[in-house]
Design an enzyme around this catalytic site. Structure first.
Site, PDB file in Angstrom:
ATOM      1  N   LYS A   1       5.021  14.650  30.979  1.00 21.98           N
ATOM      2  CA  LYS A   1       3.931  13.855  31.561  1.00 21.98           C
ATOM      3  C   LYS A   1       4.355  13.412  32.949  1.00 21.98           C
ATOM      4  O   LYS A   1       5.512  13.035  33.158  1.00 21.98           O
ATOM      5  CB  LYS A   1       3.685  12.609  30.704  1.00 21.98           C
ATOM      6  CG  LYS A   1       3.026  12.906  29.385  1.00 21.98           C
ATOM      7  CD  LYS A   1       1.641  12.254  29.323  1.00 21.98           C
ATOM      8  CE  LYS A   1       0.904  12.607  28.051  1.00 21.98           C
ATOM      9  NZ  LYS A   1       1.416  11.860  26.902  1.00 21.98           N
TER      10      LYS A   1
ATOM     11  N   HIS B   1       3.020   8.085  36.564  1.00 24.16           N
ATOM     12  CA  HIS B   1       1.952   7.487  37.363  1.00 24.16           C
ATOM     13  C   HIS B   1       2.151   5.981  37.483  1.00 24.16           C
ATOM     14  O   HIS B   1       3.098   5.440  36.900  1.00 24.16           O
ATOM     15  CB  HIS B   1       0.568   7.840  36.806  1.00 24.16           C
ATOM     16  CG  HIS B   1       0.328   7.373  35.411  1.00 24.16           C
ATOM     17  ND1 HIS B   1       0.111   6.062  35.097  1.00 24.16           N
ATOM     18  CD2 HIS B   1       0.285   8.063  34.246  1.00 24.16           C
ATOM     19  CE1 HIS B   1      -0.075   5.948  33.796  1.00 24.16           C
ATOM     20  NE2 HIS B   1       0.039   7.155  33.250  1.00 24.16           N
TER      21      HIS B   1
ATOM     22  N   HIS C   1       3.340   3.509  34.903  1.00 22.92           N
ATOM     23  CA  HIS C   1       4.747   3.447  34.450  1.00 22.92           C
ATOM     24  C   HIS C   1       5.609   2.546  35.321  1.00 22.92           C
ATOM     25  O   HIS C   1       6.800   2.391  35.077  1.00 22.92           O
ATOM     26  CB  HIS C   1       5.367   4.847  34.451  1.00 22.92           C
ATOM     27  CG  HIS C   1       4.694   5.795  33.526  1.00 22.92           C
ATOM     28  ND1 HIS C   1       4.096   6.956  33.953  1.00 22.92           N
ATOM     29  CD2 HIS C   1       4.501   5.744  32.192  1.00 22.92           C
ATOM     30  CE1 HIS C   1       3.571   7.582  32.913  1.00 22.92           C
ATOM     31  NE2 HIS C   1       3.806   6.868  31.834  1.00 22.92           N
TER      32      HIS C   1
END
Ligand code: ARG
Length: 572
Positions: A133, A136, A139
């Site tokens: 993942k 972005h 986080h």
């Protein structure tokens, strides 16, 4: 010893002296806690409320205050005045200035640190990214709050273990391998990294809608990973390396590090023990084929341990991880810096640990935080409003560079400073509010050099550095602290003297923003002082005092910024 502690100690002595027979008098620590800062400086710098003593002393509070003030003879610390049941203190401003500066300048960048941790260990689970993942801005908080708390605990003498509990387990990885085998190439994945993996994963779901058998194929690949099939593991580990390689760039920019990357898959061979233990302790019940721990008594839904097909779950892995961490690190605290949405998960699994008889379950803490939006817009992959951290950090550096080009065209190392300022602006925004509050990231606020922002605090620090460089050329005599008795200097000194308390409180409450607040207040107070009083002038003894205050300010801002993970350039 700081001024507040000193006053508290003196109050304690006075109480004993004036009321020798009294039982149950508060100790210094308690008195310190009772001391208040009056709403108005006219009323004093600190106030001691006597109400709580009325019972023990069998005397009305105003009378107690009066008795204490009548006998008060500690003018070198503070003078005291009784007002309405309060004992109001006016600091001896000269002594306060000398002592505070002495404490800060002696300790240097260690001012505010302590050895209270005494080698005890704190585990911190933060960032904890999911494999394949992209990173972005959602986080950012877990990463920066965790990183900051790690620095804070280190500073207080704890041994810390930073853990990136990787999300590297689950059927999605089988699907990803399946997609890669069908539509991917090694070169493209090598080249595109996590972005390419995401593309393959999205494609898998699109195709699976038309062709549901794909799901079985995906599951079969996951089974292969579980069974240790060589090819499956090789591909999976490669995906993992790619993700870590991509995120390493971001961690480098943010200055974030970890001591362990033991993630979910690390516990594969440590789960049986937990399940056996749950069974032995009669905690496991079967419900619709799944194994659960019933939590009805605790008014929570059951904690899922094993699925119908025997597969373990997120909670099972967290149980194994907590036990492993306790066995390995013997932590006094294990912090989980994770979004508040996972609140139930943490309450459930902490409760299961308790039911298993682990008294240390009470030392596990969910350090929850709110959501982040960007320019007023919530992030959604579906709506295409996701903001990738790498892009955000890049833009931040570009914006900072532009401002620096305008403001200080002659600065050396512009690129480095732009990195420090841009990244600092982002981190500051993330840590500028109590963690549970939602954040709206806005460029105009983050990059506002005059407002409450990272660049503003960094700029104040650089201003101090610049003054100190100039002061080095002067031959300064012994300082004259009288020039620091004005309100601006005293307010700044008060904030500086409180800094060690702020650090401790930030640790106790898991709130890095308290340090953000403190450095901002100090920067503002310094600038107020700076505009009202010339730092370097012909009066050299006065200059020496103002320079000492500048140096203390610089040290504390630098330390504070360090503790929240922000660099402090010396020139901007
Ligand atoms: N990877 C998880 C997520 O993105 C967070 C893991 C937090 N740590 C933990 N021990 N559960 O939701």
């Amino acid at each position: 010893m700081d001024m507040i502690s000193k006053i508290a100690g003196l109050i304690g002595e006075e109480l004993k002296k004036n009321f020798p027979e009294a039982q149950g008098l508060p100790d210094t620590e308690t008195i310190r806690g009772l001391l208040e800062v009056p709403p108005d400086t006219e009323m004093g710098d600190y106030a001691f409320p006597c109400f709580r003593l009325a019972k023990a002393l069998r005397m009305a509070p105003p009378k107690i205050a009066q008795t204490l003030s009548d006998g008060w003879q500690h003018e070198e610390t503070a003078s005291a005045k009784a007002v309405n049941g309060y004992l109001n203190f006016f600091l001896n401003r000269v002594n306060f200035a000398t002592q505070t500066l002495d404490a800060v300048l002696k300790a240097g960048e260690n001012y505010g640190s302590s050895d209270e941790g005494n080698g005890k260990t704190v585990c911190l689970d933060y960032s904890s990214i999911n494999i394949a993942k992209r990173f972005h801005i959602g986080h950012l908080s877990t990463t920066m709050i965790g990183h900051s708390l790690k620095r804070i605990y280190d500073f207080l003498g704890y041994r810390t273990v930073g853990i990136n509990h990787l999300g590297d387990w689950g059927t999605q990885f089988g699907k990803m391998i399946c997609a890669f085998k069908k539509w991917g190439t090694e070169a493209e994945v090598e080249q595109g990294g996590v972005e390419e993996l995401t593309r393959l994963y999205v494609r898998f779901h699109e195709e699976a809608e038309k062709n549901p058998e794909l799901e079985d194929e995906g599951r079969a690949w996951f089974k292969k990973i579980e069974d240790g099939d060589e090819e499956a593991l090789r591909i999976f580990n490669w995906f993992k390396d790619l993700t870590l390689r991509d995120t390493a760039r971001i961690y480098d920019l943010l200055g974030v590090t970890f001591d362990s990357y033991a993630g979910e898959s690390f516990y594969n061979d440590k789960m049986d023990r937990v399940i056996d233990e749950l069974r032995e302790k009669n905690l496991l019940t079967v419900s619709e084929g799944a194994s659960i721990v019933d939590l009805t008594e605790d008014k929570m839904p059951p904690c899922l341990i094993l699925k119908k097909d025997g597969a373990t779950l997120y909670a099972t892995r967290d149980l194994a991880a907590a036990i492993y961490r306790h066995d390995t690190y013997h932590f006094t605290k294990c912090l989980y810096v994770v979004a508040y949405q996972q609140d139930l998960h943490f309450r459930q699994f902490f409760r299961v640990l308790e039911k298993m008889g682990y008294e240390w379950a009470k030392d596990c803490v969910h350090v929850a935080f709110g959501m982040i939006s960007f320019e007023g817009e919530t992030l959604s992959t579906r709506k295409g409003t996701v903001v990738y951290l790498e892009d955000l950090l890049k833009q931040a550096q570009e914006k900072a560079l532009k401002i620096i080009e305008e403001k200080s065209p002659n600065l050396e190392n512009k690129e480095t400073v732009a990195r420090q300022v841009g990244i600092g602006a982002v981190i500051y925004t993330d840590l500028s509010n109590s963690r549970i509050k939602d954040i709206d990231f806005r460029w105009d606020r983050a990059m506002n050099f005059d407002g409450e922002s990272g660049p503003y605090v960094q700029y104040t620090h650089a201003r101090c550095c610049s003054l100190l460089r100039k002061a080095e050329e002067l031959d300064l005599p012994q300082m004259n602290p009288e020039v620091l008795t004005n309100d601006e200097a005293q307010q700044l000194l008060r904030l500086i003297s409180r800094f060690p308390d702020v650090v401790r409180e930030a640790a106790d409450k898991y709130e890095p923003f308290m340090i953000t607040r403190a450095v901002t207040d100090i920067a503002q107070a310094y600038n107020r002082f700076y505009y009202e009083h010339r730092i370097l002038d012909d009066d050299l003894a006065g200059t020496a005092a103002r320079v000492a205050l500048t140096k203390a300010t610089k040290n504390v801002i630098r330390t504070g910024l360090y503790l929240i993970g922000i660099e402090a350039p010396e020139r901007m």
